[in-house]
Design an enzyme around this catalytic site. Structure first.
Site, PDB file in Angstrom:
ATOM      1  N   ASP A 132      38.497  26.932   9.634  1.00 17.45           N
ATOM      2  CA  ASP A 132      37.898  25.600   9.729  1.00 17.45           C
ATOM      3  C   ASP A 132      38.929  24.548  10.136  1.00 17.45           C
ATOM      4  O   ASP A 132      40.099  24.641   9.779  1.00 17.45           O
ATOM      5  CB  ASP A 132      37.286  25.245   8.359  1.00 17.45           C
TER       6      ASP A 132
ATOM      7  N   GLY B 195      37.893  21.243  15.183  1.00 17.28           N
ATOM      8  CA  GLY B 195      37.406  19.991  15.764  1.00 17.28           C
ATOM      9  C   GLY B 195      38.297  18.822  15.365  1.00 17.28           C
ATOM     10  O   GLY B 195      38.690  18.002  16.208  1.00 17.28           O
TER      11      GLY B 195
ATOM     12  N   HIS C  55      39.271  24.760  19.483  1.00 17.00           N
ATOM     13  CA  HIS C  55      38.882  26.166  19.334  1.00 17.00           C
ATOM     14  C   HIS C  55      39.880  27.083  20.043  1.00 17.00           C
ATOM     15  O   HIS C  55      40.182  28.172  19.555  1.00 17.00           O
ATOM     16  CB  HIS C  55      37.462  26.387  19.857  1.00 17.00           C
TER      17      HIS C  55
ATOM     18  N   THR D   8      25.431  31.591  11.715  1.00 18.79           N
ATOM     19  CA  THR D   8      24.031  31.523  12.181  1.00 18.79           C
ATOM     20  C   THR D   8      23.620  30.056  12.376  1.00 18.79           C
ATOM     21  O   THR D   8      22.651  29.781  13.075  1.00 18.79           O
ATOM     22  CB  THR D   8      23.084  32.200  11.162  1.00 18.79           C
TER      23      THR D   8
ATOM     24  N   LEU E  65      44.744  48.220  10.614  1.00 14.33           N
ATOM     25  CA  LEU E  65      44.072  47.004  10.150  1.00 14.33           C
ATOM     26  C   LEU E  65      42.678  46.945  10.769  1.00 14.33           C
ATOM     27  O   LEU E  65      42.530  47.098  11.982  1.00 14.33           O
ATOM     28  CB  LEU E  65      44.876  45.772  10.607  1.00 14.33           C
TER      29      LEU E  65
ATOM     30  N   ARG F 191      34.098  24.746   0.086  1.00 14.63           N
ATOM     31  CA  ARG F 191      32.818  25.467  -0.023  1.00 14.63           C
ATOM     32  C   ARG F 191      32.883  26.779   0.749  1.00 14.63           C
ATOM     33  O   ARG F 191      33.774  27.002   1.566  1.00 14.63           O
ATOM     34  CB  ARG F 191      31.645  24.605   0.448  1.00 14.63           C
ATOM     35  N   LEU F 192      31.861  27.628   0.496  1.00 17.05           N
ATOM     36  CA  LEU F 192      31.834  28.977   1.065  1.00 17.05           C
ATOM     37  C   LEU F 192      31.035  29.042   2.367  1.00 17.05           C
ATOM     38  O   LEU F 192      31.241  29.952   3.190  1.00 17.05           O
ATOM     39  CB  LEU F 192      31.245  29.927   0.010  1.00 17.05           C
TER      40      LEU F 192
HETATM   41  C1  FPP Z   1      35.228  25.724  12.582  1.00 19.91           C
HETATM   42  O1  FPP Z   1      35.927  24.519  12.878  1.00 19.91           O
HETATM   43  C2  FPP Z   1      35.465  26.693  13.649  1.00 19.91           C
HETATM   44  C3  FPP Z   1      34.495  27.313  14.392  1.00 19.91           C
HETATM   45  C4  FPP Z   1      33.053  27.044  14.172  1.00 19.91           C
HETATM   46  C5  FPP Z   1      34.835  28.235  15.505  1.00 19.91           C
HETATM   47  C6  FPP Z   1      35.946  29.216  15.238  1.00 19.91           C
HETATM   48  C7  FPP Z   1      36.298  29.857  16.501  1.00 19.91           C
HETATM   49  C8  FPP Z   1      37.554  30.165  16.921  1.00 19.91           C
HETATM   50  C9  FPP Z   1      38.758  29.975  16.102  1.00 19.91           C
HETATM   51  C10 FPP Z   1      37.794  30.706  18.304  1.00 19.91           C
HETATM   52  C11 FPP Z   1      37.334  32.060  18.633  1.00 19.91           C
HETATM   53  C12 FPP Z   1      37.642  33.113  17.640  1.00 19.91           C
HETATM   54  C13 FPP Z   1      38.216  34.324  17.878  1.00 19.91           C
HETATM   55  C14 FPP Z   1      38.161  35.338  16.796  1.00 19.91           C
HETATM   56  C15 FPP Z   1      38.910  34.688  19.140  1.00 19.91           C
HETATM   57  P1  FPP Z   1      35.106  23.189  13.200  1.00 19.91           P
HETATM   58  O2  FPP Z   1      34.838  23.158  14.659  1.00 19.91           O
HETATM   59  O3  FPP Z   1      33.889  23.117  12.337  1.00 19.91           O
HETATM   60  O4  FPP Z   1      36.154  22.098  12.805  1.00 19.91           O
HETATM   61  P2  FPP Z   1      35.849  20.633  12.222  1.00 19.91           P
HETATM   62  O5  FPP Z   1      35.225  20.840  10.858  1.00 19.91           O
HETATM   63  O6  FPP Z   1      37.199  20.029  12.139  1.00 19.91           O
HETATM   64  O7  FPP Z   1      34.942  19.947  13.192  1.00 19.91           O
END
Ligand code: FPP
Length: 236
Positions: free
Chosen positions: A15, A18, A32, A61, A127, A190-191
């Site tokens: 997390d 963004g 990302h 989802t 792994l 949170r989970l």
């Molecule tokens: C949550 O941060 C992150 C995601 C919803 C996407 C995670 C994806 C990647 C790290 C890239 C692809 C993964 C792999 C395994 C190659 P957020 O966007 O909700 O962050 P924020 O809460 O700061 O807005």
């Protein structure tokens, strides 16, 4: 009760991508991309630390509610990782790649790549990297209950034969140990529908760092905290 000081299964909610991008005046997609880089680094570090299972939450989802361009950027990053894992698989590393989640809504080429890497890496024993993709813990349980209900309907299972074990056999993580450590960076507590069944006895470590800044040092810090926890599993 004695316990392993190295977790057998680490779950990570990646997390903060963004916010990381926003702080730099960059588009969310850049966050990302940096998150995908952090993920690769952590895979390497888990191998060095001899952690047998790693599950990362890549796309839930609920994440379909995000702007189309952002969804596409995440899918593209996943595809790049799968391509890379497939290309290097022979010489590489003892890494098994598995996807947890319902992949049927993904574009056919991505589904195909997932099946190929899962097949090709099936026998690796170092792994296991689980990528939770279009994954939701509740959705996983619905999926599991439907599979069991089908067996009951066909007369292959009696209702009283439904146990924790039969439910677990129908989860995406069937055959794997439960996560004993779940890490969430970015300061959220949170989970978010991640491994809700499997995390019943997990230890949680919440950290203030944003995921793109999460590196080997942060993982070691979480592992150290885990090693100091007193896990009782309901006993005294
Ligand atoms: C949550 O941060 C992150 C995601 C919803 C996407 C995670 C994806 C990647 C790290 C890239 C692809 C993964 C792999 C395994 C190659 P957020 O966007 O909700 O962050 P924020 O809460 O700061 O807005």
């Amino acid at each position: 009760m004695t316990q392993n000081t190295v977790p057998q299964h680490v779950g990570i909610i990646m997390d903060g991508n963004g916010r990381w991008a926003k702080r730099r005046g960059l588009p969310r997609q850049a966050g990302h991309k940096a998150g995908a880089k952090a993920f690769r680094n952590i895979v390497k570090h888990c191998r060095q630390r001899k952690i047998p299972y790693l599950t990362v939450y890549a796309f839930s989802t609920e994440n379909w509610k995000r702007p189309k361009a952002e969804v596409e950027a995440i899918m593209q990053l996943l595809e790049e990782y799968l391509d890379e894992a497939f290309a290097h698989e022979d010489e590489d590393k003892d890494v098994r790649v598995q996807v947890l989640g319902d992949i049927s809504p993904l574009k056919p080429e991505l589904q195909e790549k997932i099946k190929q890497i899962q097949d090709k890496s099936r026998d690796k024993t170092g792994l296991t990297v689980n990528i939770a993709l279009n994954y939701g813990g509740r959705d996983e349980l619905v999926h599991s209950m439907q599979a069991l209900a089908q067996r009951v309907k066909e007369g292959r299972l009696q209702p009283e034969e439904i146990t924790e074990g039969t439910i677990e056999q129908c989860l995406y993580t069937a055959g794997q140990p439960d996560p004993d450590l779940i890490i969430r960076p970015s300061g959220e507590l949170r989970l978010s529908n991640f491994l809700i069944w499997q995390s019943a006895y997990a230890e949680f470590v919440f950290m203030n760092v944003l995921w793109p800044d999460f590196g080997p040092q942060e993982l070691d810090q979480a592992l150290k905290e885990f090693a100091g926890r007193n896990r009782r599993f309901g006993a005294v």
